[in-house]
Design a protein around this motif. Structure first.
Motif, PDB file in Angstrom:
ATOM      1  N   HIS A  97       9.855  33.854  92.489  1.00 17.79           N
ATOM      2  CA  HIS A  97       8.884  33.020  91.773  1.00 17.79           C
ATOM      3  C   HIS A  97       7.817  33.916  91.136  1.00 17.79           C
ATOM      4  O   HIS A  97       7.839  35.138  91.314  1.00 17.79           O
ATOM      5  CB  HIS A  97       8.242  32.016  92.727  1.00 17.79           C
ATOM      6  CG  HIS A  97       9.205  30.971  93.212  1.00 17.79           C
ATOM      7  ND1 HIS A  97       9.239  29.690  92.712  1.00 17.79           N
ATOM      8  CD2 HIS A  97      10.177  31.038  94.156  1.00 17.79           C
ATOM      9  CE1 HIS A  97      10.179  28.997  93.325  1.00 17.79           C
ATOM     10  NE2 HIS A  97      10.770  29.787  94.214  1.00 17.79           N
ATOM     11  N   TRP A 132       3.278  29.277  94.753  1.00 25.15           N
ATOM     12  CA  TRP A 132       4.452  30.104  94.485  1.00 25.15           C
ATOM     13  C   TRP A 132       4.582  30.424  93.005  1.00 25.15           C
ATOM     14  O   TRP A 132       5.063  31.491  92.636  1.00 25.15           O
ATOM     15  CB  TRP A 132       5.728  29.394  94.944  1.00 25.15           C
ATOM     16  CG  TRP A 132       5.877  29.297  96.422  1.00 25.15           C
ATOM     17  CD1 TRP A 132       4.983  29.689  97.373  1.00 25.15           C
ATOM     18  CD2 TRP A 132       7.002  28.771  97.121  1.00 25.15           C
ATOM     19  NE1 TRP A 132       5.471  29.439  98.622  1.00 25.15           N
ATOM     20  CE2 TRP A 132       6.721  28.874  98.506  1.00 25.15           C
ATOM     21  CE3 TRP A 132       8.216  28.226  96.731  1.00 25.15           C
ATOM     22  CZ2 TRP A 132       7.604  28.446  99.488  1.00 25.15           C
ATOM     23  CZ3 TRP A 132       9.104  27.796  97.704  1.00 25.15           C
ATOM     24  CH2 TRP A 132       8.803  27.913  99.069  1.00 25.15           C
ATOM     25  N   LYS A 181       8.942  34.696 103.464  1.00 21.26           N
ATOM     26  CA  LYS A 181       8.257  34.739 102.163  1.00 21.26           C
ATOM     27  C   LYS A 181       7.402  35.995 102.102  1.00 21.26           C
ATOM     28  O   LYS A 181       6.700  36.340 103.057  1.00 21.26           O
ATOM     29  CB  LYS A 181       7.371  33.506 101.984  1.00 21.26           C
ATOM     30  CG  LYS A 181       6.505  33.514 100.735  1.00 21.26           C
ATOM     31  CD  LYS A 181       5.732  32.215 100.605  1.00 21.26           C
ATOM     32  CE  LYS A 181       4.623  32.123 101.645  1.00 21.26           C
ATOM     33  NZ  LYS A 181       3.518  33.099 101.357  1.00 21.26           N
ATOM     34  N   VAL A 237       5.592  34.906  94.462  1.00 19.12           N
ATOM     35  CA  VAL A 237       6.194  35.193  95.769  1.00 19.12           C
ATOM     36  C   VAL A 237       7.697  35.404  95.627  1.00 19.12           C
ATOM     37  O   VAL A 237       8.321  34.965  94.650  1.00 19.12           O
ATOM     38  CB  VAL A 237       5.942  34.040  96.787  1.00 19.12           C
ATOM     39  CG1 VAL A 237       4.467  33.838  97.053  1.00 19.12           C
ATOM     40  CG2 VAL A 237       6.602  32.748  96.308  1.00 19.12           C
TER      41      VAL A 237
END
Length: 268
Positions: free
Chosen positions: A120, A105, A143, A123
């Motif tokens: 992040h 991430w 996600k 992601v």
């Protein structure tokens, strides 16, 4: 001192002298083994030169063996140190490659939290809301990878603001913000933040190909160097073994013949 005590002391001294004599004879026999019928080889004065030669040969043999042990251990130590250096280099390069291929991430981007969204480095995630209303950032609803992520402009309705997103695989998600809790400019600023981070990720991936190619070449060279060190180590060990064998062949390690048919043998 009584006469009885004097006799006991005398006997004790004799026993001690006898013990010392027997110990000396036993030691001499161990050092210079021979058949009982040929005891003169171990004790006779006429064979003292042969015994001295045997003692010298044994001392030389021990010295050479100690030298060989040191040489062998030193060579192994140096080779092990060289191999550790190359193995550590390979481990680091493999770690770099893994980080390039699977970055995870990444860290949370500064200001990268709005409502249920968490931005992040690589992601964008949406977390679930617990029944009691609390948010757990480890409990992920969905996600999206930032590589190729498209962010539409916010859509305003009477009670909600909608943010539509689609990743490179055309997976679509929608984030919903209550207008009671979130202002339009705030949502728009967050959409811009997502967009900019997606561009940063695209730039990283564009550089990744070259980085992977460079990593592969460095890894190939490091493994080739390790193989070279291994082969060189085997060659040096073989050369050392040959040199040591020549040393041993040159020792006076064959049997010392005594005077006739050979009763002494060089023993370590």
């Amino acid at each position: 001192m009584s006469g009885r005590e004097s006799v006991l002391d005398f006997v004790t001294v004799l026993l001690l002298l006898l013990l010392l004599a027997v110990s000396g004879l036993a030691r001499q026999w161990v050092l210079y083994p021979c058949r009982v019928s040929e005891w003169r080889y171990a004790f006779g004065g006429e064979n003292s030169e042969e015994r001295q030669a045997l003692h010298k040969a044994r001392r030389q043999k021990r010295g050479v063996e100690e030298k060989h042990r040191f040489e062998t251990a030193e060579l192994k130590r140096k080779l092990s140190a060289q191999l550790r250096t190359h193995q550590e280099r390979i481990r680091l390069l493999e770690g770099d490659r893994e980080a390039l291929l699977r970055p995870g991430w990444g860290s949370r981007v500064s200001g990268g939290s709005l409502g249920l969204l968490r931005l992040h480095e690589h992601v964008l995630i949406s977390v679930k809301v617990a029944p009691e209303g609390e948010q757990d950032d480890t409990d992920v609803e969905w996600k999206l990878d930032l590589a190729g992520l498209e962010v539409d402009r916010p859509v305003y309705e009477s009670q909600f603001i909608y943010l539509h997103l689609a990743d490179a695989k055309r997976n679509r998600r929608t984030a919903t913000f209550s207008r009671e809790h979130f202002q339009g400019p705030t949502v728009e600023a967050f959409a811009d933040l997502i967009h900019n981070q997606a561009l940063t990720e695209a730039s990283r991936l564009a550089k990744q190909k070259g980085q992977l190619e460079a990593n592969s070449e460095q890894l190939r060279q490091a493994k080739a160097k390790r193989t070279q060190v291994e082969e060189e180590g085997r060659r040096r060990q073989a050369e050392l073994y040959q040199a040591q064998s020549a040393d041993e062949a040159g020792l006076s390690s064959c049997c010392l013949s005594g005077l006739e048919d050979g009763v002494f043998a060089v023993q370590a």
